[in-house]
Write a protein that holds these residues in place. Structure first.
Motif, PDB file in Angstrom:
ATOM      1  N   ARG A  16      43.160  29.400  41.391  1.00  0.00           N
ATOM      2  CA  ARG A  16      42.513  30.719  41.285  1.00  0.00           C
ATOM      3  C   ARG A  16      43.431  31.729  40.595  1.00  0.00           C
ATOM      4  O   ARG A  16      42.975  32.515  39.765  1.00  0.00           O
ATOM      5  CB  ARG A  16      42.086  31.208  42.658  1.00  0.00           C
ATOM      6  CG  ARG A  16      40.920  30.401  43.229  1.00  0.00           C
ATOM      7  CD  ARG A  16      40.402  30.977  44.507  1.00  0.00           C
ATOM      8  NE  ARG A  16      41.514  31.112  45.447  1.00  0.00           N
ATOM      9  CZ  ARG A  16      41.470  31.796  46.566  1.00  0.00           C
ATOM     10  NH1 ARG A  16      40.380  32.431  46.900  1.00  0.00           N
ATOM     11  NH2 ARG A  16      42.500  31.853  47.362  1.00  0.00           N
ATOM     12  N   ASP A  19      43.615  30.857  36.864  1.00  0.00           N
ATOM     13  CA  ASP A  19      42.404  31.294  36.172  1.00  0.00           C
ATOM     14  C   ASP A  19      42.357  32.813  36.001  1.00  0.00           C
ATOM     15  O   ASP A  19      41.917  33.311  34.962  1.00  0.00           O
ATOM     16  CB  ASP A  19      41.158  30.815  36.917  1.00  0.00           C
ATOM     17  CG  ASP A  19      40.937  29.320  36.772  1.00  0.00           C
ATOM     18  OD1 ASP A  19      41.537  28.710  35.868  1.00  0.00           O
ATOM     19  OD2 ASP A  19      40.169  28.765  37.580  1.00  0.00           O
ATOM     20  N   ALA A  20      42.826  33.551  36.995  1.00  0.00           N
ATOM     21  CA  ALA A  20      42.849  35.021  36.891  1.00  0.00           C
ATOM     22  C   ALA A  20      43.808  35.468  35.789  1.00  0.00           C
ATOM     23  O   ALA A  20      43.488  36.375  35.010  1.00  0.00           O
ATOM     24  CB  ALA A  20      43.240  35.638  38.224  1.00  0.00           C
TER      25      ALA A  20
END
Length: 86
Positions: A16, A19-20
């Motif tokens: 996560r 991806d951010a």
């Protein structure tokens, strides 16, 4: 034979965060690439050239990670590496 790297859960904190950060890099590129393509007077600073090479490596790593990250299929988490590649 044990695999060197396992399959990454798409909800894992590492994935996560990765991806951010990728979204941030894409937003930076969305700003600078039109200037490079569209305006003759826009000269890319040397520091940005170094960052752009880093981003090329980052996105290559993202492609590799996508082949090692599970996915949701009809609401079920699929973690089989052969199905991920397919």
């Amino acid at each position: 034979v044990k695999r060197l790297f396992g399959v990454i859960n798409p909800n894992h904190r590492f994935r996560r965060v990765f991806d951010a950060i990728t979204v941030i890099w894409v937003l930076i590129l969305v700003f600078f690439i039109p200037f490079e393509i569209g305006f003759v007077w826009f000269d890319t600073p040397a520091q940005l050239d170094v960052i752009f090479v880093f981003l090329d490596i980052w996105f290559a790593l993202d492609i590799i990670l996508n082949f090692r990250t599970g996915f949701l299929h009809h609401g079920n988490l699929e973690m089989d590496s052969k199905k991920i590649v397919k």
